[in-house]
Design a protein around this motif. Structure first.
Motif, PDB file in Angstrom:
ATOM      1  N   ALA A 219      11.579  43.407  45.499  1.00 57.29           N
ATOM      2  CA  ALA A 219      12.561  42.382  45.879  1.00 57.29           C
ATOM      3  C   ALA A 219      13.473  42.037  44.705  1.00 57.29           C
ATOM      4  CB  ALA A 219      11.840  41.140  46.384  1.00 57.29           C
ATOM      5  N   ARG A 220      12.933  42.017  43.502  1.00 59.63           N
ATOM      6  CA  ARG A 220      13.753  41.725  42.329  1.00 59.63           C
ATOM      7  C   ARG A 220      14.716  42.861  42.019  1.00 59.63           C
ATOM      8  NH1 ARG A 220       9.761  38.896  37.797  1.00 59.63           N
ATOM      9  NH2 ARG A 220       9.214  37.035  39.018  1.00 59.63           N
ATOM     10  N   LEU A 221      14.238  44.087  42.083  1.00 63.16           N
ATOM     11  CA  LEU A 221      15.093  45.224  41.755  1.00 63.16           C
ATOM     12  C   LEU A 221      16.203  45.408  42.787  1.00 63.16           C
ATOM     13  CD1 LEU A 221      12.531  47.903  40.493  1.00 63.16           C
ATOM     14  CD2 LEU A 221      13.853  46.256  39.174  1.00 63.16           C
ATOM     15  N   ARG A 222      15.967  44.982  44.024  1.00 62.72           N
ATOM     16  CA  ARG A 222      16.998  45.093  45.052  1.00 62.72           C
ATOM     17  C   ARG A 222      18.186  44.180  44.775  1.00 62.72           C
ATOM     18  NH1 ARG A 222      15.827  43.250  49.726  1.00 62.72           N
ATOM     19  NH2 ARG A 222      17.049  44.652  51.053  1.00 62.72           N
ATOM     20  N   CYS A 223      18.046  43.265  43.832  1.00 61.53           N
ATOM     21  CA  CYS A 223      19.169  42.413  43.454  1.00 61.53           C
ATOM     22  C   CYS A 223      20.221  43.166  42.641  1.00 61.53           C
ATOM     23  CB  CYS A 223      18.674  41.203  42.653  1.00 61.53           C
ATOM     24  SG  CYS A 223      17.640  40.065  43.605  1.00 61.53           S
ATOM     25  N   PHE A 224      19.875  44.350  42.157  1.00 62.09           N
ATOM     26  CA  PHE A 224      20.806  45.118  41.340  1.00 62.09           C
ATOM     27  C   PHE A 224      21.706  45.975  42.227  1.00 62.09           C
ATOM     28  CE2 PHE A 224      17.526  44.065  38.341  1.00 62.09           C
ATOM     29  CZ  PHE A 224      18.191  43.919  37.133  1.00 62.09           C
ATOM     30  N   ALA A 307      19.639  36.589  48.485  1.00 68.57           N
ATOM     31  CA  ALA A 307      19.171  35.363  49.144  1.00 68.57           C
ATOM     32  C   ALA A 307      17.673  35.186  48.954  1.00 68.57           C
ATOM     33  CB  ALA A 307      19.510  35.420  50.629  1.00 68.57           C
ATOM     34  N   GLY A 308      17.293  33.987  48.496  1.00 65.78           N
ATOM     35  CA  GLY A 308      15.882  33.651  48.316  1.00 65.78           C
ATOM     36  C   GLY A 308      15.257  34.161  47.036  1.00 65.78           C
ATOM     37  N   GLN A 309      16.025  34.844  46.188  1.00 61.78           N
ATOM     38  CA  GLN A 309      15.469  35.370  44.952  1.00 61.78           C
ATOM     39  C   GLN A 309      15.649  34.385  43.803  1.00 61.78           C
ATOM     40  OE1 GLN A 309      13.653  38.181  44.765  1.00 61.78           O
ATOM     41  NE2 GLN A 309      13.934  38.223  46.990  1.00 61.78           N
ATOM     42  N   ASP A 310      14.879  34.598  42.746  1.00 57.38           N
ATOM     43  CA  ASP A 310      14.964  33.763  41.554  1.00 57.38           C
ATOM     44  C   ASP A 310      16.383  33.837  40.984  1.00 57.38           C
ATOM     45  OD1 ASP A 310      14.744  32.603  39.027  1.00 57.38           O
ATOM     46  OD2 ASP A 310      12.701  33.320  38.726  1.00 57.38           O
ATOM     47  N   PRO A 311      17.030  32.684  40.768  1.00 54.87           N
ATOM     48  CA  PRO A 311      18.394  32.713  40.219  1.00 54.87           C
ATOM     49  C   PRO A 311      18.490  33.443  38.889  1.00 54.87           C
ATOM     50  CG  PRO A 311      17.857  30.527  41.041  1.00 54.87           C
ATOM     51  CD  PRO A 311      16.587  31.323  41.082  1.00 54.87           C
ATOM     52  N   ARG A 312      17.407  33.450  38.120  1.00 55.33           N
ATOM     53  CA  ARG A 312      17.438  34.160  36.845  1.00 55.33           C
ATOM     54  C   ARG A 312      17.550  35.667  37.057  1.00 55.33           C
ATOM     55  NH1 ARG A 312      12.021  32.195  34.153  1.00 55.33           N
ATOM     56  NH2 ARG A 312      11.368  32.686  36.301  1.00 55.33           N
ATOM     57  N   VAL A 313      16.893  36.173  38.110  1.00 56.64           N
ATOM     58  CA  VAL A 313      16.989  37.606  38.414  1.00 56.64           C
ATOM     59  C   VAL A 313      18.403  37.960  38.862  1.00 56.64           C
ATOM     60  CG1 VAL A 313      16.117  39.449  39.892  1.00 56.64           C
ATOM     61  CG2 VAL A 313      14.541  37.734  38.995  1.00 56.64           C
ATOM     62  N   ILE A 316      20.562  38.164  35.857  1.00 54.45           N
ATOM     63  CA  ILE A 316      20.346  39.422  35.128  1.00 54.45           C
ATOM     64  C   ILE A 316      21.094  40.560  35.811  1.00 54.45           C
ATOM     65  CG2 ILE A 316      18.606  41.140  34.493  1.00 54.45           C
ATOM     66  CD1 ILE A 316      16.617  38.815  34.177  1.00 54.45           C
ATOM     67  N   ALA A 317      21.044  40.593  37.140  1.00 53.63           N
ATOM     68  CA  ALA A 317      21.742  41.644  37.883  1.00 53.63           C
ATOM     69  C   ALA A 317      23.249  41.550  37.680  1.00 53.63           C
ATOM     70  CB  ALA A 317      21.392  41.548  39.365  1.00 53.63           C
ATOM     71  N   TRP A 318      23.781  40.312  37.610  1.00 51.16           N
ATOM     72  CA  TRP A 318      25.214  40.160  37.381  1.00 51.16           C
ATOM     73  C   TRP A 318      25.600  40.579  35.964  1.00 51.16           C
ATOM     74  CZ3 TRP A 318      29.560  40.192  39.678  1.00 51.16           C
ATOM     75  CH2 TRP A 318      30.711  39.681  39.078  1.00 51.16           C
ATOM     76  N   ARG A 319      24.755  40.247  34.990  1.00 56.08           N
ATOM     77  CA  ARG A 319      25.006  40.708  33.614  1.00 56.08           C
ATOM     78  C   ARG A 319      25.006  42.225  33.553  1.00 56.08           C
ATOM     79  NH1 ARG A 319      21.470  40.074  30.037  1.00 56.08           N
ATOM     80  NH2 ARG A 319      19.802  38.904  31.079  1.00 56.08           N
ATOM     81  N   ALA A 320      24.104  42.843  34.321  1.00 61.66           N
ATOM     82  CA  ALA A 320      24.050  44.308  34.353  1.00 61.66           C
ATOM     83  C   ALA A 320      25.351  44.881  34.900  1.00 61.66           C
ATOM     84  CB  ALA A 320      22.864  44.759  35.195  1.00 61.66           C
ATOM     85  N   ALA A 357      14.120  42.118  34.479  1.00 63.34           N
ATOM     86  CA  ALA A 357      13.936  41.409  35.747  1.00 63.34           C
ATOM     87  C   ALA A 357      12.505  41.525  36.252  1.00 63.34           C
ATOM     88  CB  ALA A 357      14.906  41.964  36.790  1.00 63.34           C
ATOM     89  N   ALA A 358      11.898  42.703  36.078  1.00 60.16           N
ATOM     90  CA  ALA A 358      10.543  42.920  36.596  1.00 60.16           C
ATOM     91  C   ALA A 358       9.490  42.165  35.812  1.00 60.16           C
ATOM     92  CB  ALA A 358      10.222  44.407  36.602  1.00 60.16           C
TER      93      ALA A 358
END
Length: 361
Positions: A219-224, A307-313, A316-320, A357-358
């Motif tokens: 779920a975290r990696l799907r934010c990328f 949606a529903g993920q940790d804002p910090r993750v 990180i995805a936006w910084r990437a 992120a992981a």
């Protein structure tokens, strides 16, 4: 290391194994042949030694069953990565006895690297992911066979291949001679069957992710950007646990996306990437890196995954996105590097962002 501890090198096969037992204190080395399935006979043999034991065997087709069976009985049995076993160029003699003795001597010298042993459930999940990748490879080969067959007959679709218009065009094709028609039908049926196989396996994967130990990481990696469920599941299945890497550079080294190096005296030369570790995970990262050529943005599909993920993750995805897009512009446009080189460089940095992120607590 305790003076009373014995080191054991195992050359494991389906029906029999060879064990080389080394006493680090006296240097005594003896070899025994154990007949039977390794997960059954080897733990009993190690217990009969009557002293603390540390054993190793090479990863291979026998899998991790022996390591798990030994762990359940409180034994220290580790798996060795085959690529870490040095071999002399002129060594053309291979026997089970020699292999077991070489393993235990290298183990005593500290020259071996240990492989990660996944749980039985994680290994099943990884097998499913690899099965999907095998279906992808088979589908690609079948499509190539069909397209080259049609090209030899002077037939070529004017648009993009394997789209819906292309599929309708293929459905209307017909050959006058029976032999060409038979070949065409066989190739087309093979493509259709593999498409169905892959679609079914992906459906199974979607249900398996939620029940696996990788659910949160997926779920975290799907934010990328460029990483969907299939890509995230493939990365998790091959890496295992991101936490086992103390820093992202170790993860990049494991994935084989770091440059090779030759340094001698004052001369330092870096070459192509090492290509160590799982090929599947490396390919997924490089494919995902290509998505960062376009300017940073969050489309509706990506926003739904946020949606529903940790804002910090999400941050990180936006910084990437911003970082990797800038790398594409710098390396590709300003410095004129080849696209493949830029993609690998971005994949290396993407792996670092994925690790961050992981491992986020």
């Amino acid at each position: 290391m305790s003076e009373s501890m014995a080191l054991v090198g195992l050359d494991v096969h389906q029906a029999q194994s060879v064990a080389a037992v080394l006493d680090p204190v006296s240097g005594e080395l003896r070899v025994e042949r154990l007949r039977g399935a390794p997960a059954v006979v080897v733990p009993g043999f190690l217990e009969r030694l009557g002293r603390p034991v540390r054993a190793i065997y090479e990863a291979g087709p026998t899998g991790f069953g022996l390591a798990r069976a030994a762990t359940e009985r409180g034994l220290d049995v580790r798996v060795i990565a085959p690529g870490s076993i040095p071999k002399a160029p002129g060594d053309r003699v291979k026997t089970d006895r020699r292999d077991a003795k070489r393993l235990v001597r290298l183990f005593a010298a500290g020259e071996l690297s240990f492989a990660f042993v996944p749980s039985e459930q994680d290994e099943r999940f990884r097998d499913l992911v690899r099965c999907i990748d095998d279906a992808r490879k088979d589908l690609m080969r079948s499509r190539h066979r069909l397209s080259k067959f049609l090209l030899r007959r002077g037939l070529r679709f004017p648009g993009r291949a394997w789209t819906q218009p292309h599929q309708r065009w293929l459905g209307k094709l017909c050959f006058d001679d029976a032999l060409s028609q038979a070949v065409f039908v066989d190739y087309l049926c093979a493509v259709d069957a593999l498409v169905g196989r892959r679609r079914t396996l992906i459906g199974v994967l979607g249900d398996a992710v939620a029940a696996s130990s990788h659910a949160e990481t997926v779920a975290r990696l799907r934010c990328f950007r460029g990483i969907n469920t299939l890509t995230a599941a493939g990365l998790c299945a091959e890496v295992g646990s991101f936490e086992r890497f103390a820093k992202p550079s170790l993860l990049a080294g494991f994935l084989g996306i770091v440059p090779s190096e030759y340094t001698s005296d004052q001369k330092r030369v870096q070459g192509q990437i090492t290509k160590a570790g799982p090929t599947h995970a490396r390919r997924l990262l490089v494919e995902a890196a290509h998505h960062y050529r376009r300017r940073p943005r969050v489309i509706a599909e990506l926003a739904a995954r946020h949606a529903g993920q940790d804002p910090r993750v999400v941050q990180i995805a936006w910084r990437a996105q911003r970082r990797l897009h800038a790398r594409w512009a710098h390396l590709g446009t300003q410095r004129g590097k080849p696209t493949g080189t830029v993609a690998v460089a971005c994949a290396r940095e993407l792996a670092a962002f994925c690790w961050e992120a992981a491992t986020l607590n």
